[in-house]
Write a protein that holds these residues in place. Structure first.
Motif, PDB file in Angstrom:
ATOM      1  N   LEU A 660       1.117  -1.128  -0.197  1.00 29.79           N
ATOM      2  CA  LEU A 660      -0.118   0.005   0.080  1.00 29.79           C
ATOM      3  C   LEU A 660       0.714   1.240  -0.080  1.00 29.79           C
ATOM      4  CD1 LEU A 660      -2.520   1.186   0.448  1.00 29.79           C
ATOM      5  CD2 LEU A 660      -2.721   2.069   3.149  1.00 29.79           C
ATOM      6  N   GLY A 661       0.523   2.220  -1.128  1.00 31.70           N
ATOM      7  CA  GLY A 661       1.063   3.365  -1.136  1.00 31.70           C
ATOM      8  C   GLY A 661       0.467   4.791  -1.757  1.00 31.70           C
ATOM      9  N   ILE A 662       1.551   5.211  -1.291  1.00 34.37           N
ATOM     10  CA  ILE A 662       1.185   7.350  -1.430  1.00 34.37           C
ATOM     11  C   ILE A 662       1.805   7.702  -2.008  1.00 34.37           C
ATOM     12  CG2 ILE A 662       0.240   9.176  -0.343  1.00 34.37           C
ATOM     13  CD1 ILE A 662      -1.296   7.743   2.118  1.00 34.37           C
ATOM     14  N   ASP A 663       1.673   8.499  -3.117  1.00 39.02           N
ATOM     15  CA  ASP A 663       2.043   9.243  -4.346  1.00 39.02           C
ATOM     16  C   ASP A 663       1.529  10.477  -4.157  1.00 39.02           C
ATOM     17  OD1 ASP A 663       4.527   7.159  -5.352  1.00 39.02           O
ATOM     18  OD2 ASP A 663       3.097   6.775  -5.826  1.00 39.02           O
ATOM     19  N   GLY A 672       7.188  13.241  -2.820  1.00 39.71           N
ATOM     20  CA  GLY A 672       7.210  12.412  -1.386  1.00 39.71           C
ATOM     21  C   GLY A 672       6.587  10.596  -1.945  1.00 39.71           C
ATOM     22  N   ASN A 673       7.003   9.794  -1.088  1.00 36.29           N
ATOM     23  CA  ASN A 673       5.872   8.761  -1.474  1.00 36.29           C
ATOM     24  C   ASN A 673       6.652   8.302   0.112  1.00 36.29           C
ATOM     25  OD1 ASN A 673       8.001   6.263  -2.206  1.00 36.29           O
ATOM     26  ND2 ASN A 673       7.993   7.726  -3.014  1.00 36.29           N
ATOM     27  N   ILE A 674       4.942   6.843   0.553  1.00 37.09           N
ATOM     28  CA  ILE A 674       5.595   6.444   1.667  1.00 37.09           C
ATOM     29  C   ILE A 674       4.759   4.640   1.009  1.00 37.09           C
ATOM     30  CG2 ILE A 674       3.400   6.835   2.315  1.00 37.09           C
ATOM     31  CD1 ILE A 674       4.878   6.270   5.534  1.00 37.09           C
ATOM     32  N   ASN A 675       5.575   3.633   1.424  1.00 38.65           N
ATOM     33  CA  ASN A 675       4.599   2.914   0.958  1.00 38.65           C
ATOM     34  C   ASN A 675       5.302   1.540   1.945  1.00 38.65           C
ATOM     35  OD1 ASN A 675       6.545   0.273  -1.183  1.00 38.65           O
ATOM     36  ND2 ASN A 675       4.745   0.054  -0.426  1.00 38.65           N
ATOM     37  N   GLN A 676       4.277   0.442   1.987  1.00 36.27           N
ATOM     38  CA  GLN A 676       3.906  -0.138   2.762  1.00 36.27           C
ATOM     39  C   GLN A 676       3.821  -1.609   2.956  1.00 36.27           C
ATOM     40  OE1 GLN A 676       1.104   0.645   6.413  1.00 36.27           O
ATOM     41  NE2 GLN A 676       3.091   0.575   8.065  1.00 36.27           N
ATOM     42  N   GLN A 677       4.159  -2.894   2.687  1.00 34.27           N
ATOM     43  CA  GLN A 677       4.752  -4.015   2.274  1.00 34.27           C
ATOM     44  C   GLN A 677       4.563  -4.832   3.514  1.00 34.27           C
ATOM     45  OE1 GLN A 677       8.571  -6.430   1.484  1.00 34.27           O
ATOM     46  NE2 GLN A 677       7.744  -6.500  -0.566  1.00 34.27           N
ATOM     47  N   TYR A 678       3.252  -5.662   3.495  1.00 32.60           N
ATOM     48  CA  TYR A 678       3.134  -6.770   3.927  1.00 32.60           C
ATOM     49  C   TYR A 678       3.938  -8.472   3.525  1.00 32.60           C
ATOM     50  CZ  TYR A 678       0.746 -10.380   7.073  1.00 32.60           C
ATOM     51  OH  TYR A 678       0.578 -11.958   7.507  1.00 32.60           O
ATOM     52  N   THR A 698       8.265  -0.619   6.671  1.00 29.28           N
ATOM     53  CA  THR A 698       8.014   0.642   6.015  1.00 29.28           C
ATOM     54  C   THR A 698       8.613   1.792   5.072  1.00 29.28           C
ATOM     55  OG1 THR A 698       5.490   0.678   7.461  1.00 29.28           O
ATOM     56  CG2 THR A 698       6.373   2.647   6.880  1.00 29.28           C
ATOM     57  N   ASN A 699       8.944   1.483   4.180  1.00 30.29           N
ATOM     58  CA  ASN A 699       9.790   3.029   3.217  1.00 30.29           C
ATOM     59  C   ASN A 699       8.923   4.058   3.093  1.00 30.29           C
ATOM     60  OD1 ASN A 699      11.648   0.443   3.618  1.00 30.29           O
ATOM     61  ND2 ASN A 699      11.247  -0.050   1.475  1.00 30.29           N
ATOM     62  N   LEU A 700       9.672   4.869   3.083  1.00 32.76           N
ATOM     63  CA  LEU A 700       9.279   6.839   2.717  1.00 32.76           C
ATOM     64  C   LEU A 700      10.801   7.307   1.279  1.00 32.76           C
ATOM     65  CD1 LEU A 700      10.352   9.048   4.711  1.00 32.76           C
ATOM     66  CD2 LEU A 700       9.209   8.114   6.196  1.00 32.76           C
ATOM     67  N   LYS A 701      10.057   7.904   1.446  1.00 30.25           N
ATOM     68  CA  LYS A 701      11.105   9.033   0.510  1.00 30.25           C
ATOM     69  C   LYS A 701      10.804  10.148  -0.119  1.00 30.25           C
ATOM     70  CE  LYS A 701      13.811   8.862  -4.263  1.00 30.25           C
ATOM     71  NZ  LYS A 701      13.812   8.384  -5.300  1.00 30.25           N
ATOM     72  N   PHE A 702      11.549  11.337   0.192  1.00 30.12           N
ATOM     73  CA  PHE A 702      10.707  12.623  -0.233  1.00 30.12           C
ATOM     74  C   PHE A 702      12.254  13.323  -1.290  1.00 30.12           C
ATOM     75  CE2 PHE A 702       8.721  11.752   3.629  1.00 30.12           C
ATOM     76  CZ  PHE A 702       7.533  11.573   3.343  1.00 30.12           C
ATOM     77  N   GLY A 703      11.860  14.231  -1.788  1.00 32.43           N
ATOM     78  CA  GLY A 703      12.548  15.005  -2.613  1.00 32.43           C
ATOM     79  C   GLY A 703      12.130  17.225  -2.945  1.00 32.43           C
TER      80      GLY A 703
END
Length: 765
Positions: A660-663, A672-678, A698-703
């Motif tokens: 599940l992720g949001i951009d 940016g984005n945040i991603n959760q992986q189960y 949970t991984n995230l990236k911003f720029g």
């Protein structure tokens, strides 16, 4: 004496190379990123407003010289000056588009995704850039049905719909290509993790045995598309990334573009100390691609890649160390300082010839090599391989009952020579810290591995709504083994020949548009997985000629489309994959395995992906994505060493995976984005007495990106992986055996919380 299939292939090549006449087009329109031809592009004279469209191959003729606007939904409009006296290639830049504009090439018959009859996933450049560009795993694992375990940057295993899960080390039983160049060797083993992600434009994933043109692999096919070189534009892109565990990565990306010729060169250097002991990693890559539009009938492209890698190997550890000292390397690998030191290169030349508006031929010749040194605790391995091959196919279309029938017919010949020598590792005879010391030779093998694919695929449109596809793949694979080590009672001569029976794999697919935005599809297909030569060797040195390749049938139904005024894009599929002649690698010694046919497996699954655009304003865009995989994989009939595992869960694959992720993206440059992986629990042993624990990452990236001056833009970014510092197994070694008093080493620990930050500068000349 030439065998009959090879003779037919040669006749096909000679007959098809018989025309070089030009068609006298004035231009061709292509996708800037992929290089695919674009049909139905509206070409409008800016003065007279007279309009024409490009044909199915992107070609067009204009009545008069002048300025023309080029328009196509899903692409940015462009105005160019065209003349009737010169040939012009025009590249249109993609803009977010509908499914009806996404072109896939899964069966060498370029078609829009909404009419595809199989489950195909496209990993775009945007998807790749959601993560840091040092590891394939977070990127591939967002694709439903695909799972990549990553114990280290150079220790990975990819499975598609559970296929390949029983491979103990590395990836096998799926096929992979770098554009048209096979990345799968003669034994069915595949390595893609060494490629530079920054040199890849997109990744096309075909799941199940649904692509006759790519060898009918049981699990499917992964096609890496290199970043296309751009025409009429020259630029230099530089990027530097630093991160946890001593990560430093530099990338230089140069594009030189002219009117009808372009070249792109990408160099990268990646180094890391790694999270674990004995985990240092150092890799340099160089990737070259070029496009040359000779005239309106001939195009030539060149593709090459070179990798220099030295990566130390911490290996797997036992349960106690996994829980209490996960940064530890396996004791013997630490003491011997085991590593992989390899050079690998591939080079391919492709020629695209247009005979007429209804027929063209694409022919590729390629070669590859690999040299490697791998000191392991139990021996020192030296490897060399060299491969050559040719791939050619005709693509055409005819009218049948007033409806178009598209077809492709072709073949692929591949031959690789592999030499492997092992030597004693004397590290135990030297002081601690010395590392591996090469001793006397233990074995000396040379393998000549060959395969031949002949394929045919066609799609027929009964109407604008319904498309039928049919395909056939004929494969013949053989090995020759020369044992160059002096034979004795202890080391019997293992020389011999192993040849499969010819395998014919058909497929049938159907797609139907129930509305302009929603399609249904279904397919039935047959596939197979080759056996490695090592699996055919028996303990007495003889070749097991009774061993049969795994074969299976894939049954699938699905739907894809766009809803809510194109804000929601979805794909859903249900499938069943029945596999017989399951090949089991049984361990007989520390570095010895034999293969047996142990039964059947059934792979039932559900795959779902959703992309939703919450807000699409010029100033601010917000979107989310969800991918979900449900796996119900079981041994239907599996007896090994008189132990019956029938009914148990298939080893090495989680029962569920969800992402599940949001951009978000803004007009002023912030993104940016945040991603959760189960990942659900994974069976580690065939008895199902041991499973991993499920986990969530949970991984995230911003720029922030913006323009510094005319032609110069910058992009600064930072990210965190495993934000909540979850302890988990990033890879498992199924059915591990403890030798002596040692406990089985099942686990490769995943990295704890870690960061990366970088700066990218792009200058357009």
């Amino acid at each position: 004496m030439m065998t009959k299939p090879y003779g037919l292939f040669l006749i096909f090549i000679l007959v098809s190379l018989n025309s070089f006449s030009q068609i006298d087009y004035h231009g061709k329109v292509i996708d800037k990123d992929s290089g695919n031809a674009l049909e139905r592009v509206r070409i409008i004279n800016t003065i007279s407003q007279d309009t024409l469209v490009s044909n199915s191959n992107g070609f067009f003729r204009i009545p008069n010289s002048g300025n023309y606007k080029l328009q196509k939904f899903g692409f940015y409009e462009q105005t160019v000056n065209l003349t009737t006296t010169s040939y012009r290639i025009i590249s249109l830049e993609p803009n977010p588009s509908k499914l009806s504009e996404v072109i896939v090439n899964a069966n060498h018959l370029p078609t829009v995704l909404e009419k595809a009859t199989a489950t195909i996933n496209i990993i775009s450049k945007k998807d790749i850039e959601r993560s840091n560009n040092t590891n394939f795993a977070p990127i591939l694992n967002r694709v439903p049905g695909l799972f990549m375990q990553s114990g280290a940057l150079n220790t990975n295993r990819i499975t598609i719909r559970g296929i390949g899960s029983r491979t103990l080390y590395g990836t096998s039983k799926i096929r992979a290509y770098f554009k048209d160049i096979p990345l799968t060797n003669g034994s069915g083993e595949t390595t893609i993790e060494d490629f530079e992600l920054a040199s890849i434009s997109n990744i096309e994933i075909i799941k199940g045995a649904t692509s006759s043109s790519y060898g009918a692999g049981l699990g499917g096919t992964i096609i890496l598309k290199p970043q296309n070189s751009y025409l009429n534009q020259s630029s230099l892109n530089n990027e530097l990334t630093v991160g946890s565990f001593g990560l430093i990565k530099g990338i230089n990306n140069l594009n030189l573009g002219f009117k009808n010729n372009s070249i792109r060169a990408v160099y990268s250097h990646t180094q890391s100390d790694g999270y674990r002991d004995n985990n240092n990693y150092n890799r340099q890559t160089f990737t070259l691609s070029s496009q040359h539009y000779i005239n309106d009938t001939n195009e030539i492209s060149v593709l090459g890649s070179f990798v220099n890698l030295k990566a130390f190997i911490p290996s797997s550890i036992n349960a106690s160390d996994f829980e209490n000292n996960p940064e530890k390397a396996a004791f013997t690998w630490q003491q011997s300082q085991g590593f992989e030191d390899a050079n690998r290169g591939i080079l391919g030349l492709s020629w695209n010839h247009q005979y007429n508006s209804n027929l063209k031929q694409i022919t590729s010749v390629f070669t590859s090599f690999r040299t490697a040194l791998e000191p392991r605790p139990f021996n020192v391995l030296r490897e060399n391989s060299f491969a050559v091959g040719l791939r050619t196919r005709l693509l055409g279309n005819i009218i049948v009952f007033n409806k178009p029938l598209n077809y492709t017919f072709g073949g692929e010949i591949f031959n690789d020579t592999y030499t492997a020598r092992t030597f004693e590792n004397l590290y135990e005879d030297f002081p601690a810290g010395t590392g591996s010391v090469e001793g006397s030779k233990l074995s000396d093998f040379e393998e000549d591995r060959r395969y031949f694919n002949l394929f045919f695929e066609t799609d027929y449109s009964f109407s604008d709504l319904t498309t039928l596809t049919f395909g056939l793949n004929l494969n013949q694979t053989s090995y020759d083994l020369d044992d160059n080590f002096p034979s004795s009672e202890v080391n019997p001569d293992q020389s011999g020949t192993f040849k499969y029976n010819t395998i014919l794999s058909p497929k049938l697919g159907l797609s139907h548009l129930i509305s302009e935005e929603i399609s249904l599809f279904a397919s039935v297909s047959h596939g197979f997985s080759p056996i490695s030569l090592n699996e055919t060797l028996l303990p007495d040195g003889q070749i097991n000629t009774d061993l049969r390749p795994e074969t299976g049938w894939n049954f699938e139904i699905g739907t894809r489309g766009q809803l809510l005024k194109n804000r929601l894009q979805y794909t859903a599929s249900l499938y069943r994959l029945d596999i017989k002649n399951l090949v089991v690698s049984r361990r007989t010694a520390l570095d010895q395995f034999i293969g047996i046919n142990a039964g059947r497996t059934r792979h039932d699954g559900l795959e779902l992906s959703l992309d939703y655009k919450w807000l699409q304003k010029e100033a601010f865009q917000l979107s989310s994505f969800l991918s979900y995989t449900y796996n119900n994989y079981t041994f239907q009939d599996f007896v090994d060493n008189e132990t019956d595992f029938s009914g148990n869960d298939l080893t090495g694959v989680p029962n569920q995976i969800a992402n599940l992720g949001i951009d978000f993206n803004t007009a002023w440059g912030l993104y940016g984005n945040i991603n959760q992986q189960y990942v659900g629990a994974i069976p580690i042993t065939d008895s199902n007495l041991l499973y991993t624990e499920s986990y969530m990452l949970t991984n995230l990236k911003f720029g922030y990106k913006n323009q510094l001056s005319k032609g110069l833009t910058f992009n600064i970014f930072t990210g965190l992986n495993n934000l909540f510092d979850k302890h988990y197994a990033a890879q498992v070694l199924i059915n591990a055996t403890g030798f002596g008093d040692s406990a089985p080493r099942y686990y490769y620990p995943g990295n704890p919380v870690n960061y990366f930050s970088g700066l990218n500068l792009n200058y357009v000349f």
